[in-house]
Write an enzyme that holds these catalytic residues in place. Structure first.
Site, PDB file in Angstrom:
ATOM      1  N   HIS A 136      54.385  54.743  75.617  1.00 39.16           N
ATOM      2  CA  HIS A 136      53.978  54.590  77.018  1.00 39.16           C
ATOM      3  C   HIS A 136      52.893  55.610  77.372  1.00 39.16           C
ATOM      4  O   HIS A 136      52.020  55.323  78.197  1.00 39.16           O
ATOM      5  CB  HIS A 136      55.167  54.797  77.953  1.00 39.16           C
ATOM      6  CG  HIS A 136      56.185  53.709  77.892  1.00 39.16           C
ATOM      7  ND1 HIS A 136      57.204  53.687  76.963  1.00 39.16           N
ATOM      8  CD2 HIS A 136      56.343  52.586  78.647  1.00 39.16           C
ATOM      9  CE1 HIS A 136      57.950  52.610  77.146  1.00 39.16           C
ATOM     10  NE2 HIS A 136      57.443  51.930  78.158  1.00 39.16           N
ATOM     11  N   ASP A 171      53.848  44.240  73.671  1.00 39.98           N
ATOM     12  CA  ASP A 171      54.462  45.132  74.641  1.00 39.98           C
ATOM     13  C   ASP A 171      53.460  45.276  75.793  1.00 39.98           C
ATOM     14  O   ASP A 171      52.321  44.810  75.714  1.00 39.98           O
ATOM     15  CB  ASP A 171      54.763  46.486  73.995  1.00 39.98           C
ATOM     16  CG  ASP A 171      55.902  47.227  74.682  1.00 39.98           C
ATOM     17  OD1 ASP A 171      56.253  46.871  75.822  1.00 39.98           O
ATOM     18  OD2 ASP A 171      56.435  48.176  74.083  1.00 39.98           O
TER      19      ASP A 171
END
Length: 602
Positions: A258, A331
């Site tokens: 992330h 993702d």
């Protein structure tokens, strides 16, 4: 026709009729009962594809968030993100293939299950009455435990590692079955679960207890069990599409994708032995989709492209070597792991060229869609390549019952979601996960129930919730939380509070990253009071040196898990969990302090 009536009309029609209702014709497949299910799906997808424009085809390849709790809610965030006012307008503008729901401070689609069902129906209505006339995949990250989007009154299950600690794949299938039923009841037809990573790196900052195990065999068994529960249970219309993530395996990552671009330096042989088995198991179980990881894996692709954008990894390994021909979704494209080497305009084009089918949450949807359209028009991406991915998406929608039954009945939601039977199953599964790691002084089981108990350590709501549950089970418990990095003053106050308690329970969370928690543990042990340390998230906390000799692991802190913990602490139940991972000796990753399979009971 109302949304509710539209759904019941759809369910009463043969396949050809319901597909026609949503704008998709497939009379040939539906009228030939001897044709295989695969052939029917192929025919349905092919026929649906023929009616789509280029813009509509490209739209099917994108899945994004929407802002709001109803399809027609005017939310200023939609103007900022998409240039329109309502979630329904986002669907119509982009001909989207799917949306993803969230429940955080910036993107919140959840109030209660009935509201979610109405939101889903409104978005599906927008999809089937405009543009491509193709119903939506509506997705959520509902892994259980730490990653849960639809919480109470829906049934909440423990993290994957807690379920695996119970060593019962049948219960894992039950958990996924219930999750799938409850999601589909509110119109969510795709779950981005199960996490199929093998957590081989104890300091992995983002996977941890989301993984079933640090051993590929156990992880594979539980991935198979959950895929079966999500996709094969008998629930109209066809429960939910499961998604194995994060290929080629995120379990050894030293950093969080992330916020950065992790590099995994495992050899190809190590990758095959450790990371591949759960994905092979998912494919063998018929997994509908696989999510890519934003990680560098030099032994698989020396170019250092993140796996999401790597043709050697997505096409070479996943498609060609493992033989997977289902939907591959990225993702989130907001994550820094995929944005460090390329612009937001380049990323979707590179992903499609790598072999990906769907693009999740690009930062700028207009930029992403236009970059793909321009790549097709210029010949950089052949139309055949777009058609290939759209066909995969449409086949998933047909096989999962999305094409012919996209709507749900809000009046039935609470007959499915959070039922007493489902809640009892979740508690039963949570009870099996508590693992006794150390009991060197024989403190547990307690000789007698303490009159007073102090719950301290990490977690404002977690310490308070555990104190409430302990009190309900017969000890007067109070909470004093000190956080992950307790100050000297907090440690002193915890010690002062402990002197007035008969028992001290200390919750820890990531001692490796926040080592002052060991000072808290040692200071409390020095009071002479009986101390039970609880690794309330990753079990690796129990491996760090401390004077505390009694350790339990919970692998999470949802309500059923804390209830199970309270019962073990007070001797009402005995722990039966077994470690799904090796626990190293603190920072010495080469020395195993508590091995895989270890677990005490009494």
């Amino acid at each position: 026709m109302t949304t509710r009536n539209r759904r019941f009309h759809a369910l009463a029609l043969p396949v050809a009729g319901v597909l026609a209702l949503t704008g998709v014709g497939v009379a040939t497949a539906a009228s030939a009962p001897r044709v295989s299910a695969e052939a029917q799906a192929e025919a349905a997808a092919t026929q649906a594809l023929r009616g789509l424009t280029l813009e509509q085809k490209v739209g099917q390849l994108f899945v994004t968030w929407v802002n709001g709790k109803s399809a027609d809610e005017v939310n200023p965030k939609n103007q900022a993100d998409f240039g329109v006012d309502t979630p329904a307008q986002v669907i119509r503008k982009y001909h989207l293939g799917g949306v993803i729901y969230f429940n955080n401070d910036t993107r919140d689609n959840f109030d209660d299950p009935v509201q979610v069902a109405k939101l889903s129906n409104g978005l599906q209505q927008a999809a089937v009455t405009s543009g491509a006339h193709i119903p939506l995949q509506i997705a959520a990250d509902q892994e259980g435990g730490t990653v849960t989007r639809m919480g109470a009154p829906a049934t909440e299950f423990p993290n994957a590692m807690a379920i695996a600690a119970g060593r019962d794949t049948g219960r894992a299938t039950k958990a996924a079955t219930i999750l799938g039923h409850e999601l589909r009841a509110v119109g969510i037809n795709q779950d981005f679960a199960p996490d199929s990573d093998v957590n081989s790196n104890p300091v992995n900052p983002v996977i941890g207890v989301r993984s079933f195990s640090g051993q590929p065999g156990l992880a594979s068994d539980f991935v198979t069990a959950e895929v079966k529960g999500f996709q094969d249970s008998d629930f109209p219309p066809k429960t939910v599409a499961a998604t194995a993530k994060h290929f080629p395996g995120h379990g050894a990552a030293p950093t969080d994708s992330h916020t950065g671009l992790p590099r995994i330096d495992s050899t190809e042989a190590q990758w095959r032995a450790t990371d591949v088995p759960p994905f092979k198991a998912a494919i063998a179980a018929g997994i509908d989709s696989i999510m890519s990881a934003h990680i560098q894996f030099p032994s698989l692709d020396p170019s250092l492209e993140p796996a999401t954008l790597s043709k050697p990894i997505i096409t070479g390994k996943l498609r060609n070597e493992l033989g997977y021909n289902g939907v591959v979704i990225t993702d989130s494209l907001e994550m820094q792991g995929v944005r460090q080497l390329h612009s937001d305009a380049e990323i979707p084009v590179l992903a499609l060229k790598a072999g990906v089918d769907q693009l999740l949450m690009p930062v700028h949807l207009d930029v992403a869609i236009n970059s793909v359209l321009n790549a097709v028009k210029s010949g950089e991406i052949p139309m055949q390549r777009i058609d290939q991915s759209v066909l995969r998406v449409l086949k998933l929608k047909f096989e999962r019952g999305i094409l012919f039954s996209p709507f749900v009945d809000p009046n039935r939601v609470m007959k499915v979601v959070g039922t007493p039977a489902n809640l009892a199953t979740a508690q039963d599964i949570a009870d099996r996960g508590i693992t006794a790691i150390a009991n060197d002084a024989g403190l547990l089981p307690l000789k007698q129930k303490p009159a007073t108990t102090l719950v301290t350590g990490w977690g404002v709501s977690t310490t308070a919730s555990l104190a409430q549950k302990l009190t309900a089970h017969g000890t007067a418990a109070t909470a004093y939380q000190t956080g992950q990095a307790p100050t000297d003053a907090q440690i002193a106050q915890a010690v002062a509070n402990a002197r007035n308690a008969d028992l001290v329970v200390v919750l820890t969370n990531n001692i490796g990253g926040f080592p002052r928690q060991t000072q808290l543990l040692d200071a409390l042990q020095a009071t002479g009071k009986p101390v039970v340390a609880v690794a309330a998230q990753i079990p690796y906390d129990a491996g760090y040196p401390t004077s505390v000799t009694t350790w339990l692991a919970t692998y999470g802190y949802i309500g059923p898990t804390l209830e199970a913990l309270a019962k073990v602490i007070l001797g009402e139940t005995a722990p039966v969990g077994k470690l799904p991972v090796d626990i190293p000796a603190g920072t010495d990753m080469q020395t195993v302090k508590y091995p895989f399979g270890h677990g005490l009971t009494w």
